[in-house]
Every structure is written in structure tokens, then in C-alpha cells.
Design a protein around this motif. Structure first.
Motif, PDB file in Angstrom:
ATOM      1  N   ASP A 118      17.846  -0.050   5.328  1.00 34.84           N
ATOM      2  CA  ASP A 118      17.370  -0.060   4.393  1.00 34.84           C
ATOM      3  C   ASP A 118      16.056  -0.225   5.497  1.00 34.84           C
ATOM      4  OD1 ASP A 118      16.315   1.739   2.414  1.00 34.84           O
ATOM      5  OD2 ASP A 118      17.670   1.028   1.082  1.00 34.84           O
ATOM      6  N   LYS A 119      15.806  -1.611   4.696  1.00 37.43           N
ATOM      7  CA  LYS A 119      14.686  -2.373   4.642  1.00 37.43           C
ATOM      8  C   LYS A 119      14.043  -2.164   6.353  1.00 37.43           C
ATOM      9  CE  LYS A 119      15.424  -3.466   0.450  1.00 37.43           C
ATOM     10  NZ  LYS A 119      14.319  -3.187  -1.225  1.00 37.43           N
ATOM     11  N   PHE A 120      14.781  -2.097   7.158  1.00 36.25           N
ATOM     12  CA  PHE A 120      14.616  -2.137   8.493  1.00 36.25           C
ATOM     13  C   PHE A 120      13.934  -0.934   9.052  1.00 36.25           C
ATOM     14  CE2 PHE A 120      15.503  -6.688   8.493  1.00 36.25           C
ATOM     15  CZ  PHE A 120      14.768  -7.339   7.488  1.00 36.25           C
ATOM     16  N   ASP A 121      14.011   0.185   8.172  1.00 37.65           N
ATOM     17  CA  ASP A 121      13.997   1.172   9.088  1.00 37.65           C
ATOM     18  C   ASP A 121      15.196   1.670  10.088  1.00 37.65           C
ATOM     19  OD1 ASP A 121      12.168   2.588   7.056  1.00 37.65           O
ATOM     20  OD2 ASP A 121      10.240   1.378   8.066  1.00 37.65           O
ATOM     21  N   ILE A 122      16.439   0.849  10.636  1.00 33.40           N
ATOM     22  CA  ILE A 122      16.917   1.050  11.437  1.00 33.40           C
ATOM     23  C   ILE A 122      18.330   1.811  10.685  1.00 33.40           C
ATOM     24  CG2 ILE A 122      18.505   0.733  12.977  1.00 33.40           C
ATOM     25  CD1 ILE A 122      17.290  -2.243  12.286  1.00 33.40           C
ATOM     26  N   PRO A 123      17.831   3.546  12.017  1.00 35.24           N
ATOM     27  CA  PRO A 123      18.822   4.891  11.666  1.00 35.24           C
ATOM     28  C   PRO A 123      20.256   5.020  11.716  1.00 35.24           C
ATOM     29  CG  PRO A 123      17.952   5.286  13.799  1.00 35.24           C
ATOM     30  CD  PRO A 123      17.357   4.227  13.424  1.00 35.24           C
TER      31      PRO A 123
ATOM     32  N   ASN B 279      32.515   8.544   9.777  1.00 34.65           N
ATOM     33  CA  ASN B 279      31.164   8.354   8.545  1.00 34.65           C
ATOM     34  C   ASN B 279      31.012   7.084   7.745  1.00 34.65           C
ATOM     35  OD1 ASN B 279      29.129   8.117   6.890  1.00 34.65           O
ATOM     36  ND2 ASN B 279      29.226  10.039   5.458  1.00 34.65           N
ATOM     37  N   CYS B 280      30.681   5.832   8.094  1.00 35.09           N
ATOM     38  CA  CYS B 280      31.146   4.440   7.653  1.00 35.09           C
ATOM     39  C   CYS B 280      29.860   3.894   6.676  1.00 35.09           C
ATOM     40  CB  CYS B 280      31.046   3.215   9.007  1.00 35.09           C
ATOM     41  SG  CYS B 280      29.481   2.470   9.391  1.00 35.09           S
ATOM     42  N   LEU B 281      29.038   5.500   6.475  1.00 33.91           N
ATOM     43  CA  LEU B 281      28.188   5.461   4.603  1.00 33.91           C
ATOM     44  C   LEU B 281      29.062   4.979   3.868  1.00 33.91           C
ATOM     45  CD1 LEU B 281      25.036   7.000   5.989  1.00 33.91           C
ATOM     46  CD2 LEU B 281      25.491   4.399   5.878  1.00 33.91           C
TER      47      LEU B 281
ATOM     48  N   LEU C  42      20.393   5.797   2.040  1.00 33.07           N
ATOM     49  CA  LEU C  42      20.388   6.290   3.538  1.00 33.07           C
ATOM     50  C   LEU C  42      20.757   7.426   4.166  1.00 33.07           C
ATOM     51  CD1 LEU C  42      22.854   2.672   3.793  1.00 33.07           C
ATOM     52  CD2 LEU C  42      20.157   2.782   4.366  1.00 33.07           C
ATOM     53  N   GLU C  43      21.678   8.023   3.043  1.00 32.97           N
ATOM     54  CA  GLU C  43      21.822   9.526   3.090  1.00 32.97           C
ATOM     55  C   GLU C  43      19.982   9.973   3.075  1.00 32.97           C
ATOM     56  OE1 GLU C  43      26.013   9.627   1.581  1.00 32.97           O
ATOM     57  OE2 GLU C  43      24.946  10.144   0.039  1.00 32.97           O
ATOM     58  N   GLN C  44      19.426   9.793   1.831  1.00 33.77           N
ATOM     59  CA  GLN C  44      18.488  10.801   2.264  1.00 33.77           C
ATOM     60  C   GLN C  44      16.863  10.461   3.520  1.00 33.77           C
ATOM     61  OE1 GLN C  44      17.012   9.147  -1.357  1.00 33.77           O
ATOM     62  NE2 GLN C  44      17.805  10.467  -3.137  1.00 33.77           N
ATOM     63  N   LYS C  45      17.254   9.216   4.024  1.00 36.99           N
ATOM     64  CA  LYS C  45      16.705   9.341   5.340  1.00 36.99           C
ATOM     65  C   LYS C  45      17.220   9.660   6.385  1.00 36.99           C
ATOM     66  CE  LYS C  45      14.918   4.462   3.939  1.00 36.99           C
ATOM     67  NZ  LYS C  45      14.672   3.651   3.830  1.00 36.99           N
TER      68      LYS C  45
END
Length: 376
Positions: free
Chosen positions: A156-161, A185-187, A223-226
Motif C-alpha cells: 500500500d505504502k510503496f504503490d506495488i500492485p 485472491n490472497c487479499l 488495496l481494493e480501491q487501488k
């Protein structure tokens, strides 16, 4: 107590699933693997990797949580060398990290990866470990919050998708009744039964505030919103297994226990199990007390499902080693949280499951063994 008609897994595992033929979810997954078109799944995985490479606004395409052991090394090598991803590795340092654990962590770095190691406040962690020993007979519970959350926080902090995890326990353990589901889905890992209750109860511990727990939870909604994605590798890879991952990892420099190690000291016969901290050996003993089985049963079932041993050999191994733990590990844990051995056993015995009873000599006996022998 019900025992799987194919492997030897009992129904005392939390959230375990059995079908009408008394086959556990893990064995059903092993059967399902024979029907899957793995070429299609590998293509799907590559498409997700390509999406990450084209989407990333970071220096990294994906992020992985690692210890340096067999599964995380397999995942890292797969992500980089097979999928072509630029990886950031996140390592959470366990309490009382072993020398083998340190070697394997350094080995993974030296294979050519960027790595960040997190170690949340050890004084807070000690309070929570002691608390969950008494509250759940599960002293590694608070460590699992951090082990999971640090990777997701960093994404989330480093913008890794893309987040890559090794195996979905709903598949490999058969806990399909948990909230994880059987997809990729591991989120959804915050729905893992151990941590799904969240961290609110930890703020009730003396000297612990909510701001002390930053590395104990992640913002899944963010994370899901991104539109970030997370995958379980064992959903996509046919060759994923504990045994095969260890073989691969050793080729890449992973260190395991010496051939001369005593299986009775750790409660299992495999040399590559739980290498990075001795706290897990104690926790496996406590799992055995609560649920009637420990890590030897887990590994015997893996080997039985993959046809490396027979059912009788699995039973023999479990009866020989399951629930064993060297007193040096128990004493080390007692010293860590500041209790006596007597207090340790008094507390542990209060949590014994219904499979336990005392014989005429006042010794604890596990009815799981007798049920097991009757299933041969």
C-alpha cells in the motif's frame, strides 16, 4: 472424533471440511488437482504478472512476504525467474530468530533480491505473546498478525500492485469452511481464522495502545480501491508442494537441519520444517494439546497425499513423533515470557481437548491414536 478416510487428518482442526464420504478438504484438493488444466492456470498467472508490470507506478512489480525458507524461496524464484517480475521482498523477523533462519534470510538476499526486514517493538510483542499463551494457548498468534500485515502495508505504502503469497491454507489444509475461500485472491488473508477477530482486544493489554499496533493490521479496503491484486501461487502451480519446494530451495542454497537432528526435539521427522524460530516448536506442542495433533501429523499427511509414504507409515510416524518438544525449547519460552515450567504445564493442561483422558497411572492419553489404529 472423525478422521479422514484417505489421509489421517482429524476433524479437530478448526474450520476443517469433510464431505459425506469422510474425505477432508485437503484430500479433495489433491483429487481436484488431477482435473485442473494447469496450462490454462499458468497462462492466467502470467497474464496477472504482465498486468502488474504494465500497471506498476513503483520501482517494483510485485511484493512477497518471505522468511528464506522453502516456500518463500520457491515463491521469490518463481516470481522473478518464471514470471519476469521485479520483486520487493518483505521479511518479518520472528522473536528469537535462529542461526539457520538468519542464514536463509541472507541467502535469499544474496540470490539477488531487494529485501526490507521489519521487527515491530519487541517489548510490545512479548506482552502479546504472553497474553495469547493464556488467552488462546497460541503464543504465535500475535506474530501471525505482523507476518501477514507487513507485506500488505508495504504494498500500500510503496504503490506495488501485486502481492504474491505461497499457499492458501483453505486448499492445502482443507479448511474450506474459513472465509479465505478456495480461489486465488490472497487479499482476503485477513479472514484467516487465526487473525480474523482483529487486534482490538490487544488494546486491553496493559501498556499497549492502538498506535503500538500499526504493523499488526492492513487496510484491505485501500488495496481494493487501488485495484491491487493478490495471488496464492499454489492455486496456479501444479508442482507446488512442501517436499518439492524444499528440494528446489536447497538447490538455491537454503539450509535445513543436519541429518543428525533428533525428530523428538521438534515433533516431526522432516529437516526443513519451521526453521526460523524455536517458538514454533513450542506452539506445535500446544496445538497438539488443544487439538490432539501437531506438526508431524501435518507433514505425514502431505507425504501420504503425494504417495511418498503409506497410510501405515504415516500412522507410525505420528505415533512416534507428534507432540514431542525438547524441554530446552519449553524452558526457553518460559524464560522469555517470565513464567515457571510448572505454570507452563498448569496452563497448558487447562486447554486439553476432549480427546485427552488420564489413565490409571495418572498419565495423559490421546484417544486419537486408538481411533487412528482402527482406521488401518
Amino acid at each position: 472424533m472423525k478422521i479422514c478416510s484417505k489421509c489421517i487428518q482429524p476433524d479437530t482442526r478448526p474450520n476443517i471440511y469433510f464431505n459425506e464420504e469422510s474425505i477432508c478438504g485437503a484430500c479433495l484438493w489433491e483429487e481436484e488437482k488431477n482435473e485442473i488444466n494447469w496450462n490454462v492456470r499458468e497462462k492466467e498467472l502470467q497474464e496477472i504478472a504482465d498486468w502488474a508490470k504494465s500497471t506498476s507506478k513503483s520501482n517494483y512489480d510485485c511484493i512477497l512476504g518471505v522468511s528464506g525458507g522453502k516456500d518463500s524461496l520457491k515463491a521469490a524464484i518463481t516470481a522473478r525467474d518464471r514470471l519476469g517480475l521485479h520483486c520487493l521482498l518483505i521479511n518479518w523477523e520472528p522473536e528469537g530468530i535462529t542461526e539457520i533462519g538468519k542464514q536463509n534470510r541472507e541467502n535469499l538476499k544474496n540470490l539477488g533480491f531487494d529485501m526490507i526486514t521489519f521487527r515491530p517493538n519487541p517489548k510490545i510483542m512479548k506482552k502479546l505473546i504472553k497474553r495469547d499463551f493464556y488467552s488462546h494457548l497460541n503464543p504465535i498468534r500475535p506474530t501471525e498478525f505482523c507476518l501477514i500485515a507487513c507485506t500488505y502495508i508495504a504494498a500500500d505504502k510503496f504503490d506495488i500492485p501485486l502481492i504474491i503469497q505461497g499457499e492458501n491454507p483453505a486448499l492445502t489444509l482443507g479448511t474450506t469452511l474459513s472465509g479465505l475461500g478456495t480461489g486465488y485472491n490472497c487479499l482476503k488473508i485477513n479472514e484467516l481464522p487465526t487473525v480474523s477477530a482483529g487486534i482490538k482486544e490487544y488494546t486491553e493489554v496493559d501498556g499497549v495502545e492502538e498506535r503500538d499496533l500499526f504493523f499488526y493490521h492492513y487496510d484491505r479496503k485501500s488495496l481494493e480501491q487501488k485495484n491491487y491484486r493478490g495471488v496464492w501461487l499454489n492455486y496456479f502451480l501444479k508442482e507446488w508442494s512442501q517436499h518439492d519446494n524444499a528440494i528446489l530451495a536447497k538447490k538455491y542454497g537454503m539450509v535445513e537441519r543436519q541429518d543428525s537432528f533428533d525428530p523428538n526435539s521438534i515433533g516431526t521427522y522432516v529437516k526443513y520444517a519451521q526453521l526460523d524460530t524455536d517458538l514454533t516448536q513450542v506452539n506445535q506442542l500446544l496445538k497438539y494439546i488443544k487439538f490432539g495433533f501437531g506438526q508431524c501429523m501435518d507433514f505425514a499427511c502431505y507425504d501420504l497425499r503425494e504417495k511418498r509414504i503409506t497410510r501405515q507409515e504415516a500412522i507410525d510416524l505420528v505415533q512416534k513423533y507428534d507432540g514431542k518438544c525438547s524441554e530446552k525449547y519449553i524452558q526457553k519460552f518460559c524464560d522469555f515470557i517470565g513464567i515457571t515450567l510448572e505454570e507452563f504445564w498448569n496452563t497448558a493442561n487447562k486447554w486439553r481437548g476432549k480427546m485427552w483422558s488420564k489413565n490409571e497411572n495418572g498419565q495423559w492419553e490421546n484417544s486419537y491414536w486408538e481411533i487412528l489404529k482402527s482406521t488401518v
